[in-house]
Design a protein around this motif. Structure first.
Motif, PDB file in Angstrom:
ATOM      1  N   LEU A 381     -11.107  -6.273   0.881  1.00 56.32           N
ATOM      2  CA  LEU A 381     -10.135  -6.517  -0.176  1.00 56.32           C
ATOM      3  C   LEU A 381     -10.348  -5.559  -1.344  1.00 56.32           C
ATOM      4  CD1 LEU A 381     -10.085 -10.417  -0.204  1.00 56.32           C
ATOM      5  CD2 LEU A 381      -8.151  -8.937   0.327  1.00 56.32           C
ATOM      6  N   THR A 382     -11.605  -5.424  -1.739  1.00 57.28           N
ATOM      7  CA  THR A 382     -11.924  -4.538  -2.851  1.00 57.28           C
ATOM      8  C   THR A 382     -11.587  -3.095  -2.500  1.00 57.28           C
ATOM      9  OG1 THR A 382     -13.711  -6.025  -3.494  1.00 57.28           O
ATOM     10  CG2 THR A 382     -13.761  -3.805  -4.407  1.00 57.28           C
ATOM     11  N   THR A 383     -11.934  -2.710  -1.279  1.00 56.39           N
ATOM     12  CA  THR A 383     -11.709  -1.332  -0.855  1.00 56.39           C
ATOM     13  C   THR A 383     -10.223  -1.005  -0.804  1.00 56.39           C
ATOM     14  OG1 THR A 383     -13.755  -1.341   0.421  1.00 56.39           O
ATOM     15  CG2 THR A 383     -12.118   0.327   0.994  1.00 56.39           C
ATOM     16  N   ARG A 384      -9.428  -1.916  -0.234  1.00 54.83           N
ATOM     17  CA  ARG A 384      -7.991  -1.651  -0.132  1.00 54.83           C
ATOM     18  C   ARG A 384      -7.355  -1.560  -1.510  1.00 54.83           C
ATOM     19  NH1 ARG A 384      -7.623  -5.929   3.544  1.00 54.83           N
ATOM     20  NH2 ARG A 384      -6.030  -6.889   2.256  1.00 54.83           N
ATOM     21  N   SER A 385      -7.759  -2.453  -2.403  1.00 53.88           N
ATOM     22  CA  SER A 385      -7.205  -2.413  -3.763  1.00 53.88           C
ATOM     23  C   SER A 385      -7.569  -1.110  -4.457  1.00 53.88           C
ATOM     24  CB  SER A 385      -7.722  -3.605  -4.571  1.00 53.88           C
ATOM     25  OG  SER A 385      -7.319  -4.824  -3.991  1.00 53.88           O
ATOM     26  N   ARG A 386      -8.822  -0.702  -4.299  1.00 53.00           N
ATOM     27  CA  ARG A 386      -9.250   0.549  -4.924  1.00 53.00           C
ATOM     28  C   ARG A 386      -8.524   1.743  -4.317  1.00 53.00           C
ATOM     29  NH1 ARG A 386     -14.246  -0.132  -4.377  1.00 53.00           N
ATOM     30  NH2 ARG A 386     -14.768   1.230  -2.632  1.00 53.00           N
ATOM     31  N   ALA A 387      -8.307   1.701  -2.985  1.00 49.26           N
ATOM     32  CA  ALA A 387      -7.606   2.805  -2.332  1.00 49.26           C
ATOM     33  C   ALA A 387      -6.178   2.942  -2.854  1.00 49.26           C
ATOM     34  CB  ALA A 387      -7.603   2.594  -0.820  1.00 49.26           C
ATOM     35  N   LEU A 388      -5.469   1.830  -2.987  1.00 47.26           N
ATOM     36  CA  LEU A 388      -4.091   1.887  -3.481  1.00 47.26           C
ATOM     37  C   LEU A 388      -4.043   2.358  -4.928  1.00 47.26           C
ATOM     38  CD1 LEU A 388      -2.704  -1.403  -1.872  1.00 47.26           C
ATOM     39  CD2 LEU A 388      -2.255   0.947  -1.156  1.00 47.26           C
ATOM     40  N   GLU A 389      -5.013   1.920  -5.734  1.00 42.72           N
ATOM     41  CA  GLU A 389      -5.056   2.365  -7.126  1.00 42.72           C
ATOM     42  C   GLU A 389      -5.346   3.868  -7.220  1.00 42.72           C
ATOM     43  OE1 GLU A 389      -7.965  -0.087  -8.928  1.00 42.72           O
ATOM     44  OE2 GLU A 389      -6.728  -1.907  -8.908  1.00 42.72           O
ATOM     45  N   GLU A 390      -6.244   4.360  -6.373  1.00 45.19           N
ATOM     46  CA  GLU A 390      -6.560   5.790  -6.389  1.00 45.19           C
ATOM     47  C   GLU A 390      -5.349   6.621  -5.973  1.00 45.19           C
ATOM     48  OE1 GLU A 390      -9.961   6.484  -3.997  1.00 45.19           O
ATOM     49  OE2 GLU A 390     -11.373   5.507  -5.360  1.00 45.19           O
ATOM     50  N   ILE A 391      -4.585   6.140  -4.988  1.00 47.19           N
ATOM     51  CA  ILE A 391      -3.381   6.860  -4.580  1.00 47.19           C
ATOM     52  C   ILE A 391      -2.369   6.882  -5.714  1.00 47.19           C
ATOM     53  CG2 ILE A 391      -1.402   6.786  -3.010  1.00 47.19           C
ATOM     54  CD1 ILE A 391      -3.290   5.685  -0.870  1.00 47.19           C
ATOM     55  N   ALA A 392      -2.198   5.728  -6.380  1.00 47.10           N
ATOM     56  CA  ALA A 392      -1.249   5.662  -7.496  1.00 47.10           C
ATOM     57  C   ALA A 392      -1.655   6.619  -8.612  1.00 47.10           C
ATOM     58  CB  ALA A 392      -1.155   4.227  -8.018  1.00 47.10           C
ATOM     59  N   ASP A 393      -2.946   6.682  -8.929  1.00 49.28           N
ATOM     60  CA  ASP A 393      -3.417   7.591  -9.988  1.00 49.28           C
ATOM     61  C   ASP A 393      -3.242   9.052  -9.581  1.00 49.28           C
ATOM     62  OD1 ASP A 393      -4.106   5.412 -11.511  1.00 49.28           O
ATOM     63  OD2 ASP A 393      -6.213   5.418 -10.899  1.00 49.28           O
ATOM     64  N   ALA A 394      -3.591   9.372  -8.332  1.00 47.30           N
ATOM     65  CA  ALA A 394      -3.522  10.769  -7.893  1.00 47.30           C
ATOM     66  C   ALA A 394      -2.087  11.276  -7.836  1.00 47.30           C
ATOM     67  CB  ALA A 394      -4.190  10.916  -6.521  1.00 47.30           C
ATOM     68  N   LEU A 395      -1.155  10.408  -7.464  1.00 47.29           N
ATOM     69  CA  LEU A 395       0.238  10.825  -7.321  1.00 47.29           C
ATOM     70  C   LEU A 395       1.068  10.495  -8.553  1.00 47.29           C
ATOM     71  CD1 LEU A 395       0.906   9.743  -3.610  1.00 47.29           C
ATOM     72  CD2 LEU A 395      -0.128  11.843  -4.491  1.00 47.29           C
ATOM     73  N   ASP A 396       0.422   9.953  -9.575  1.00 47.86           N
ATOM     74  CA  ASP A 396       1.096   9.620 -10.832  1.00 47.86           C
ATOM     75  C   ASP A 396       2.247   8.637 -10.601  1.00 47.86           C
ATOM     76  OD1 ASP A 396       1.420   9.665 -13.556  1.00 47.86           O
ATOM     77  OD2 ASP A 396       2.760  11.393 -13.556  1.00 47.86           O
ATOM     78  N   LEU A 397       1.949   7.545  -9.855  1.00 52.81           N
ATOM     79  CA  LEU A 397       2.946   6.520  -9.589  1.00 52.81           C
ATOM     80  C   LEU A 397       2.877   5.439 -10.656  1.00 52.81           C
ATOM     81  CD1 LEU A 397       2.429   6.091  -5.712  1.00 52.81           C
ATOM     82  CD2 LEU A 397       3.972   7.653  -6.917  1.00 52.81           C
ATOM     83  N   ASP A 398       3.982   4.739 -10.849  1.00 48.34           N
ATOM     84  CA  ASP A 398       4.024   3.675 -11.852  1.00 48.34           C
ATOM     85  C   ASP A 398       3.183   2.475 -11.441  1.00 48.34           C
ATOM     86  OD1 ASP A 398       5.726   5.211 -13.381  1.00 48.34           O
ATOM     87  OD2 ASP A 398       7.540   4.344 -12.491  1.00 48.34           O
ATOM     88  N   SER A 399       3.092   2.204 -10.155  1.00 47.99           N
ATOM     89  CA  SER A 399       2.317   1.062  -9.668  1.00 47.99           C
ATOM     90  C   SER A 399       1.751   1.406  -8.301  1.00 47.99           C
ATOM     91  CB  SER A 399       3.203  -0.193  -9.572  1.00 47.99           C
ATOM     92  OG  SER A 399       4.286   0.023  -8.690  1.00 47.99           O
ATOM     93  N   ALA A 400       0.846   0.563  -7.813  1.00 48.87           N
ATOM     94  CA  ALA A 400       0.232   0.808  -6.507  1.00 48.87           C
ATOM     95  C   ALA A 400       1.282   0.711  -5.407  1.00 48.87           C
ATOM     96  CB  ALA A 400      -0.879  -0.215  -6.254  1.00 48.87           C
ATOM     97  N   PRO A 401       1.281   1.627  -4.458  1.00 50.63           N
ATOM     98  CA  PRO A 401       2.278   1.609  -3.369  1.00 50.63           C
ATOM     99  C   PRO A 401       1.934   0.536  -2.338  1.00 50.63           C
ATOM    100  CG  PRO A 401       0.762   3.432  -3.046  1.00 50.63           C
ATOM    101  CD  PRO A 401       0.367   2.789  -4.352  1.00 50.63           C
ATOM    102  N   LEU A 402       2.501  -0.653  -2.515  1.00 52.75           N
ATOM    103  CA  LEU A 402       2.182  -1.756  -1.614  1.00 52.75           C
ATOM    104  C   LEU A 402       2.742  -1.531  -0.217  1.00 52.75           C
ATOM    105  CD1 LEU A 402       2.663  -4.818  -3.972  1.00 52.75           C
ATOM    106  CD2 LEU A 402       0.576  -3.567  -3.422  1.00 52.75           C
TER     107      LEU A 402
END
Length: 705
Positions: A381-402
């Protein structure tokens, strides 16, 4: 994020009656299904101050964009309708018990002429007797191995059975006495059926009568001085007792019951079930679920009962179900179970004695299962949440890509060009929404052009479905409104008011995310800057500007963004990069599997494939009758009509198709250079016969992409 007040029904609009309600999101996808004794009181709980709601309930009502309901006559009807809708829509926010495996059953195929004992998983079939479930398949095989000495029932597959019947020789089990060998007529179908019935009776718990009968036969054989027969019966009795020892008696009086225990915390719950038949534990299974809303133990038990018995009938529902807490109210659930069984079912909490002690054992198993699950899942759970947050930060997205969709192109040197679409939601695979594409717009190899075509087709379908469902209807507010209210006592009304009429083939408006109705937050393409530019151009041409696009290049694992000359380089230890790699690799696997299937089908293609209306069964009948396509080509129309199922018109079509097809080139033995021209390959499809490389697909596979 929606404001629940924007779609809250008007005061007095919700009926004070039993019913089932559905929350939908902005894409008309059903995200939650619930039932209530009073719809008015139950739905009012969702539209109170958000601060007072359970965190997951708050997430659900802010994700939803509308609510609808259906009035039913009784709470039992509400329970049935809720279960059927949960199975149909698979709502995101409902309690869903997740099996970590498909539990194996010991199955006896009583629907066959010669019943077979085997291990089965998955959905239950009509006419098959099931025992279990078991925790491990090897436990079933150990039990069967002991029982085959006494009940030599067939265990072989259909192919082995037919081969033994053809050769007149039984398999090894027939020689060593662990099969009665009905394949070679050692026993008749009736005698073998009686053996299978005895096997089922023993497995169902009726062991005492059978053991006493064997002991009586052993005594009679000894008195008649048939000592060898008496010794065999003695060994049979020992084998049966050894099999029985694997399932110790836990409840007296040959009780049939299921015991359900729940272990829970604020976020998750684990359920364990012990299946007791004839006083012995015959099977065990367990589930784990996320507690999406603030549910009581009784509500978790109710969901478990729906999951456990929703597809069962008759004796599969036991006379007694023991639970740690009763659903509220309990009467509709008990009436529902009684209807599933066809006779009275007792649903209660054990208070004392052996049943209370066994329930404590089941509860300990549930607690251990929850601890083990949390140990495995916490990091995930922690890993998946961190992965989505890292993708959102790297791609400059408004929110995590669920929701992430990934596309890949696959071909073999420009032939059989196909594409794949895979879907990940919350970092997990959503295999039910995978899609495959054939490239139709052009011939040859052009990955960039292929990517543009696939993205265009996928999102054109999304826009078309969106328009059909009325989401773009001018002047219509689709964010609110309630569903129809049927007259009390008239049963559920299953149509939705306020929606545009649709053709029968379109079912996305019912909330099921079939085909292309649900958009992603991120599109990932397998490739670099050219593929990303093609995907972005396709979205721009369709007027879609709220979906992010990126590409993952294989060589250096660089992330490419549209209109950027330099890639985004994520650290090698990044969880976000690892998730993108998993998504890309899954798309590649899915695409290349489809491409190989198409290629294999093309290699197997023959002249019979071009005959309209000629299916595999009649192709096989033709080849079986004539022996080869060459002989079939030489046959007259009258000779073809002799094949069962082939009429004169079909025979004329076959003859015309074979006459118009070019005869295959002679096959060549590559080792000796000898030309082999006796027969065409004996296959149902009729191989065209590769003169040099026939039979060696690996050598001509080439490089797949």
């Amino acid at each position: 994020m929606a404001d629940p007040s924007s779609y809250r029904p008007e005061p007095g609009q919700i009926p004070d009656s039993p019913g089932v309600y559905r929350f939908r999101d902005e894409h008309r996808r059903v995200i939650y299904v619930g039932k209530a004794k009073s719809l008015r009181q139950r739905l009012a709980n969702y539209f109170q101050d958000l601060a007072g709601l359970h965190p997951r309930t708050r997430t659900m009502v802010t994700t939803a964009a509308s609510v609808e309901w259906t009035v039913v006559s009784t709470e039992v009807e509400a329970l049935q309708l809720e279960y059927s809708w949960i199975k149909e829509y698979d709502p995101r926010f409902n309690v869903k018990y997740r099996d970590d495996k498909s539990y194996p059953y010991l199955a006896v195929t009583m629907n066959e002429e010669f019943p077979r004992v085997q291990v089965m998983r998955g959905h239950k079939k009509k006419g098959v007797r099931y025992f279990g479930p078991y925790a491990h398949a090897w436990a079933i095989r150990d039990t069967v191995d002991l029982l085959l000495r006494v009940f030599p029932v067939r265990t072989c597959s259909a192919g082995v059975f037919k081969n033994a019947a053809r050769t007149g020789r039984p398999c090894l089990l027939g020689y060593i006495g662990k099969c009665s060998a009905p394949c070679v007529d050692r026993v008749s179908a009736e005698e073998h059926g009686e053996l299978a019935e005895d096997f089922c009776d023993f497995m169902a718990g009726r062991t005492g009568t059978y053991l006493r009968r064997l002991e009586r036969q052993m005594t009679e054989a000894a008195e008649e001085m048939e000592y060898e027969r008496a010794a065999r019966l003695r060994d049979d009795i020992e084998a049966l007792k050894k099999a029985m020892e694997k399932n110790a008696v836990v409840l007296a009086d040959a009780t049939d019951a299921d015991l359900i225990a729940v272990a829970e915390d604020e976020l998750e719950a684990a359920v364990q079930i012990f299946h007791v038949r004839g006083g012995r534990v015959r099977g065990q299974r367990g589930w784990v679920t996320d507690k999406v809303e603030d549910v009581t133990t009784g509500a978790l038990v109710e969901h478990a009962l729906q999951q456990l018995y929703g597809e069962e009938r008759g004796d599969s529902v036991p006379k007694e179900v023991l639970v740690p807490a009763l659903p509220e109210p309990v009467e509709p659930v008990q009436e529902w179970l009684t209807g599933r069984r066809g006779s009275n079912v007792s649903l209660r909490i054990p208070q004392r004695g052996d049943k209370k002690a066994l329930m404590e054992t089941v509860e300990r198993n549930a607690q251990q299962a929850l601890v083990l699950h949390k140990t495995k899942r916490a990091s995930d759970l922690t890993t998946r949440s961190r992965a989505l947050e890292e993708i959102a930060d790297a791609l400059d997205l408004d929110s995590a890509p669920l929701r992430i969709e990934c596309y890949d192109i696959s071909h073999l040197q420009g032939d059989d060009v196909v594409a794949s679409m895979v879907v990940f939601e919350d970092g997990l695979q959503r295999k039910g929404e995978y899609r495959r594409f054939q490239i139709k717009g052009f011939e040859g190899q052009d990955d960039v052009r292929s990517m543009h075509e696939v993205i265009t087709r996928r999102f054109r379908r999304y826009l078309a479905d969106k328009e059909r469902t009325g989401e773009w209807t001018d002047g219509e507010d689709t964010s609110a409104g309630a569903g129809p209210v049927s007259a009390e006592g008239s049963g559920p009304a299953l149509t939705d008011a306020g929606e545009a009429p649709l053709t029968s083939s379109l079912k996305d408006e019912d909330g099921r995310p079939k085909r292309f109705a649900y958009p992603p937050q991120l599109v990932v393409v397998d490739g670099g800057q050219p593929q990303v530019a093609a995907a972005k151009r396709a979205l721009d041409e369709l007027g879609i500007d709220d979906i992010a696009v990126c590409g993952l290049a294989k060589r250096l694992e660089e992330v490419w963004l549209p209109d950027d000359d330099d890639p985004v380089v994520l650290p090698r230890s990044s969880e976000g990069l690892y998730l993108l790699q998993r998504v890309r690799d899954e798309a590649h696997r899915f695409a290349i599997t489809y491409q190989r299937t198409k290629r294999a089908k093309r290699f197997r293609a023959g002249p019979l494939d071009d005959v309209p209306g000629l299916g595999e069964t009649r192709k096989q009948a033709l080849i079986k009758h004539f022996g080869s396509v060459k002989r079939l080509r030489a046959a007259t129309i009258d000779q073809i009509c002799e094949v069962p199922g082939i009429g004169r018109k079909t025979a004329e079509t076959i003859a015309a198709a074979l006459a118009g097809a070019a005869a295959p080139a002679p096959a060549v033995n590559t080792a000796t250079g000898e030309i082999i021209d006796d027969e065409e390959p004996d296959t149902t499809a009729g191989f065209p016969g590769d003169p040099v490389t026939a039979g060696a697909p690996e050598e001509r596979r080439g490089q797949e992409t």
